[in-house]
Design a protein around this motif. Structure first.
Motif, PDB file in Angstrom:
ATOM      1  N   THR A 107       0.851  -1.124   0.065  1.00 44.54           N
ATOM      2  CA  THR A 107      -0.051   0.070   0.012  1.00 44.54           C
ATOM      3  C   THR A 107       0.897   1.137   0.071  1.00 44.54           C
ATOM      4  OG1 THR A 107      -1.814  -1.135   1.121  1.00 44.54           O
ATOM      5  CG2 THR A 107      -1.860   1.189   1.156  1.00 44.54           C
ATOM      6  N   VAL A 108       0.533   2.275  -0.975  1.00 42.93           N
ATOM      7  CA  VAL A 108       1.256   3.453  -1.132  1.00 42.93           C
ATOM      8  C   VAL A 108       0.378   4.504  -0.992  1.00 42.93           C
ATOM      9  CG1 VAL A 108       3.213   4.536  -2.316  1.00 42.93           C
ATOM     10  CG2 VAL A 108       3.171   2.010  -2.167  1.00 42.93           C
ATOM     11  N   GLU A 109       0.869   5.755  -0.403  1.00 47.34           N
ATOM     12  CA  GLU A 109       0.063   6.901  -0.447  1.00 47.34           C
ATOM     13  C   GLU A 109       0.849   7.572  -1.241  1.00 47.34           C
ATOM     14  OE1 GLU A 109      -0.322  11.468   1.146  1.00 47.34           O
ATOM     15  OE2 GLU A 109       1.485   9.982   0.274  1.00 47.34           O
ATOM     16  N   ILE A 110       0.399   8.541  -2.448  1.00 44.62           N
ATOM     17  CA  ILE A 110       1.116   9.223  -3.572  1.00 44.62           C
ATOM     18  C   ILE A 110       0.405  10.704  -3.848  1.00 44.62           C
ATOM     19  CG2 ILE A 110       1.774   9.323  -5.803  1.00 44.62           C
ATOM     20  CD1 ILE A 110       1.624   6.586  -6.299  1.00 44.62           C
ATOM     21  N   LYS A 111       1.192  11.511  -3.341  1.00 42.13           N
ATOM     22  CA  LYS A 111       0.795  13.045  -3.251  1.00 42.13           C
ATOM     23  C   LYS A 111       0.981  13.614  -4.698  1.00 42.13           C
ATOM     24  CE  LYS A 111       2.220  13.380   1.582  1.00 42.13           C
ATOM     25  NZ  LYS A 111       0.958  13.251   2.211  1.00 42.13           N
ATOM     26  N   SER A 112       0.034  14.469  -5.004  1.00 45.93           N
ATOM     27  CA  SER A 112       0.316  15.413  -6.066  1.00 45.93           C
ATOM     28  C   SER A 112       1.117  16.446  -5.550  1.00 45.93           C
ATOM     29  CB  SER A 112      -0.876  15.905  -6.727  1.00 45.93           C
ATOM     30  OG  SER A 112      -1.590  16.931  -5.940  1.00 45.93           O
ATOM     31  N   GLY A 113       1.129  17.650  -6.277  1.00 46.53           N
ATOM     32  CA  GLY A 113       2.001  18.803  -5.622  1.00 46.53           C
ATOM     33  C   GLY A 113       3.066  19.294  -6.361  1.00 46.53           C
TER      34      GLY A 113
END
Length: 390
Positions: free
Chosen positions: A129-135
């Protein structure tokens, strides 16, 4: 039904002490979900997997990454070695804005190909499981492009996307106009098109003030999105307390957080996400308030903060070692930090633990004891990663 036998389990179950260890254990799954995890017993099975006394943990969770971007910032690394500070580089148009220019110019296909290469070493370490942010787009079109690319990586792992339009103010848009764009257009669009589960902001002297962050969080709440916050990394703007007021899923970095703000996090149930890669790369010296987190029972997560500038770290195993050696986390805190507590930082209860009803996301390890996952450097003892898209 598939049954994993002759296994030693670190269940991370909150109803059990420590890592929730079951020495003579077994695990059964059906339809991509765990239906049993505990002491060995007789169960009917369509398939039996003999683990040969290996350890099984939940699949690891990297709960704070900036994995979708274009270009690199190796030149800035050189500049920091020659004495330039992170703030000086940012104010000179480098840092986030340098990556912004490359990311805006990149095609979705190019971003996807680069992101898959960055994701590969995490998956090879048992991350599921991986959280990926934009930005790194900082315009509507570029931000949506990055979130869509991140969503597309869901064929490899569970992906949690976070909208981080409030990462920096782009040079081609006045500050007040960009805030209006974020709050009135971009956040509603992200929610309406299911591009992200949460909204994040960088609350810092070189980014967004607490008052501006509140505007962003108010817009997120109106759109029905949870919030997370880059808080108190370089200075104490009381970002952790601000995050707590909005019942944020997590407050991240936290090197400058004080005890009053830690109490607020505890009352709100906000997870403290520690990012030792950035601490190491920026050669910081002020430690996060670990004693206060422990005193007030704030859950602690650990993540890579994988990004092109301040934490080009592609190993969650190394992040655990760095959290232990730099911040003095215990082995148990590190392992809970990349499983159960990392799941809580994403608002998830169906990953990060081995118990009935959870997704069958597993990491099977060739180790004698769980501490090996934390203390070794440059060593990956993964035997098998089990991930189910269902």
């Amino acid at each position: 039904m598939r049954v994993f036998t002759h296994a030693r389990l670190a269940t991370m179950n909150p109803d059990m002490p420590g890592l929730g260890v079951v020495e003579d254990g077994m695990l059964a799954e059906e339809g991509g979900r765990i239906i049993y995890a505990g002491p060995a017993r007789d169960l009917p099975a369509d398939e039996v997997v003999d683990c040969e006394n290996r350890w099984i943990t939940p699949g690891l969770i990297d709960c704070h990454t900036h994995l979708v971007f274009a270009g690199d910032r190796a030149a800035e690394f050189e500049a920091r070695l020659e004495g330039a500070s992170y703030e000086e580089i940012a104010r000179a148009g480098g840092g986030i804005l340098g990556t912004m220019r490359a990311t805006r110019a990149a095609t979705p296909a190019a971003l996807d190909a680069a992101a898959r290469k960055r994701l590969a070493p995490l998956l090879a370490e048992g991350v599921t499981t991986v959280e990926i942010k934009s930005g790194y787009g900082l315009s509507p079109e570029a931000e949506y492009k990055c979130l869509e690319v991140a969503r597309g990586l869901g064929d490899l792992a569970d992906i949690f996307t976070t909208f981080l339009g409030a990462h920096s103010v782009p040079p081609d848009c006045p500050r007040e106009e960009y805030l209006r764009l974020l709050c009135d257009e971009m956040i509603p669009h992200v929610a309406r098109h299911y591009l992200a589960e949460a909204v994040d902001a960088f609350c810092e002297t070189i980014a967004f003030s607490p008052a501006e962050t509140e505007q962003v969080f108010d817009a997120a709440a109106k759109a029905g999105l949870r919030v997370k916050l880059h808080a108190d990394q370089l200075s104490n703007l009381h970002g952790a307390a601000l995050a707590a007021r909005y019942r944020a899923l997590s407050a991240d970095h936290l090197e400058c957080t004080d005890e009053a703000d830690v109490r607020a996090m505890a009352e709100a149930g906000t997870v403290a996400v520690l990012l030792p890669g950035a601490f190491f790369t920026l050669r910081e010296t002020r430690l996060p308030p670990l004693d206060a987190f422990r005193k007030h029972a704030v859950p602690i997560a650990v993540s890579t903060d994988l990004n092109p500038g301040t934490s080009p770290l592609f190993s969650l195993l190394l992040a655990m070692n760095m959290a232990a050696t730099q911040f003095r986390l215990t082995v148990t805190e590190c392992l809970l930090g990349v499983t159960r507590h990392a799941a809580t930082a994403l608002g998830r209860r169906d990953v990060g633990v081995l118990r009935a009803g959870a997704k069958c996301h597993l990491a099977i390890w060739d180790i004698e004891r769980p501490a090996e996952l934390v203390y070794r450097l440059g060593f990956n003892p993964i035997y098998k990663r089990i991930w189910s898209a269902s």
